[in-house]
Design an enzyme around this catalytic site. Structure first.
Site, mmCIF file in Angstrom:
data_model
loop_
_atom_site.group_PDB
_atom_site.id
_atom_site.type_symbol
_atom_site.label_atom_id
_atom_site.label_comp_id
_atom_site.label_asym_id
_atom_site.label_seq_id
_atom_site.Cartn_x
_atom_site.Cartn_y
_atom_site.Cartn_z
ATOM 1 C CD GLU A 134 -37.330 18.080 -34.123
ATOM 2 O OE1 GLU A 134 -36.178 18.028 -33.668
ATOM 3 O OE2 GLU A 134 -37.685 17.442 -35.151
ATOM 4 C CG ASN A 148 -30.925 18.619 -36.492
ATOM 5 O OD1 ASN A 148 -30.342 18.413 -35.432
ATOM 6 N ND2 ASN A 148 -32.141 19.138 -36.562
ATOM 7 N N GLY A 158 -39.334 14.294 -40.144
ATOM 8 C CA GLY A 158 -39.390 13.003 -39.455
ATOM 9 C C GLY A 158 -40.625 12.185 -39.787
ATOM 10 C CB SER A 196 -38.922 13.279 -45.028
ATOM 11 O OG SER A 196 -39.597 13.121 -43.793
ATOM 12 C CE LYS A 210 -34.351 16.366 -36.295
ATOM 13 N NZ LYS A 210 -35.728 16.213 -36.759
ATOM 14 C CD GLU A 252 -35.426 21.596 -41.269
ATOM 15 O OE1 GLU A 252 -34.807 20.620 -41.688
ATOM 16 O OE2 GLU A 252 -35.552 21.855 -40.066
ATOM 17 C CG HIS A 290 -35.096 22.211 -35.820
ATOM 18 N ND1 HIS A 290 -36.106 21.400 -35.363
ATOM 19 C CD2 HIS A 290 -34.583 21.603 -36.913
ATOM 20 C CE1 HIS A 290 -36.184 20.335 -36.146
ATOM 21 N NE2 HIS A 290 -35.263 20.441 -37.087
HETATM 22 P P1 PGA Z 1 -35.710 14.681 -40.923
HETATM 23 O O1 PGA Z 1 -35.383 15.977 -40.014
HETATM 24 O O2 PGA Z 1 -34.708 14.671 -42.029
HETATM 25 O O3 PGA Z 1 -35.602 13.519 -39.979
HETATM 26 O O4 PGA Z 1 -37.101 14.884 -41.444
HETATM 27 C C1 PGA Z 1 -34.989 17.182 -40.607
HETATM 28 C C2 PGA Z 1 -34.785 18.237 -39.559
HETATM 29 O O5 PGA Z 1 -35.506 18.239 -38.557
HETATM 30 O O6 PGA Z 1 -33.895 19.096 -39.679
#
Ligand code: PGA
Length: 249
Positions: free
Chosen positions: A99, A10, A173, A210, A12, A167, A97
């Protein structure tokens, strides 16, 4: 035969078309196709066509959208529909997701409409679910995840092209990830809810939050973790190729 392990990147709001071209040149030079594994890239929409066309001749590699609107067309400034992303080469779409849910205020009801639109449009839906830190500390993980799933899964056919991504919001993140055991416990709860809807036990459930080169093998060693959804650690082609080379025991 079991479904291939899925490594999903992803990106983003990173990786413009020019950078995507050099990224994929490098990734394709490093990546060795393997039976039982597939890799999917979720670039920003402006890079989708570049990525999808570059991956076209590689059966185990695909591209998808990070989000879609549920309507097929109309006056929705800034939004993308399933037909639009499909014509740009998307084979799948991420839906719900964290976000989208927590930064943009997407509701369970909107997530449900999007899952239905993605499946009706012939794409794979990767439905993301997960609890916040407060919810985890309050012992609400299973209840929150079950609520998110139940809202989105009503009406989904047993043969739908559906993947779930667990997640935990607090792990995205942040450099903190769920222990493999915690992730496996959440995945087991997800499978109970999938069963309520008659969805097959072969439905893949990914872990995200992460994931990196150091923890991916331990996560994939857990029963019921069928792949990973990776943000930050997918932005470097060398690191991402190394993650994608991980063999599930
Ligand atoms: P990350 O993001 O690996 O940077 O924690 C995962 C995601 O948001 O799908």
């Amino acid at each position: 035969m079991s479904q291939p392990v899925l490594f999903a990147a992803n990106w983003k709001m990173h990786v413009a078309p020019g950078e995507a071209r050099s990224y994929l040149d490098r990734f394709l030079a490093l990546d060795a196709p393997r039976v039982g594994r597939s890799v999917a890239f979720f670039p920003p929409a402006v890079s989708l066509e570049t990525v999808a066309s570059r991956l076209h001749d590689h059966d185990h590699l695909s591209a998808g959208a990070q989000d879609v609107h549920w309507e097929a067309k109309g006056a929705f400034t800034g939004a993308l529909s399933v037909p639009l992303v499909r014509e740009s080469g998307a084979a799948a779409a991420l839906i719900g997701h964290s976000e989208r849910r927590h930064v943009f205020g997407e509701t369970d009801a909107e997530t449900a409409l999007k899952v239905a639109a993605v499946l009706a449009g012939g794409l794979q839906a990767i439905l993301c679910v997960g609890e916040t830190l407060t919810q985890r500390e309050g012992g609400e993980t299973d209840a929150v995840v079950a609520r998110q799933l139940r809202a989105a899964l009503a009406g989904v056919a047993p043969d739908a092209d559906l993947v779930i991504a667990y997640e935990p919001v607090w792990a995205i993140g942040t450099g903190k990830n769920a222990t493999p055991e915690d992730a496996a416990a959440a995945h087991a709860g997800i499978r109970v809810v999938l069963g309520e809807f008659g969805l097959p036990t072969s439905t893949r459930v990914l872990y995200g939050g992460s994931v990196n080169q150091g923890n991916v093998a331990a996560l994939l060693a857990q029963p019921g973790i069928d792949g990973v959804l990776v943000g930050g650690a997918s932005l470097d082609p060398d690191g991402w190729a190394a993650i994608c080379a991980t063999i599930r025991p």
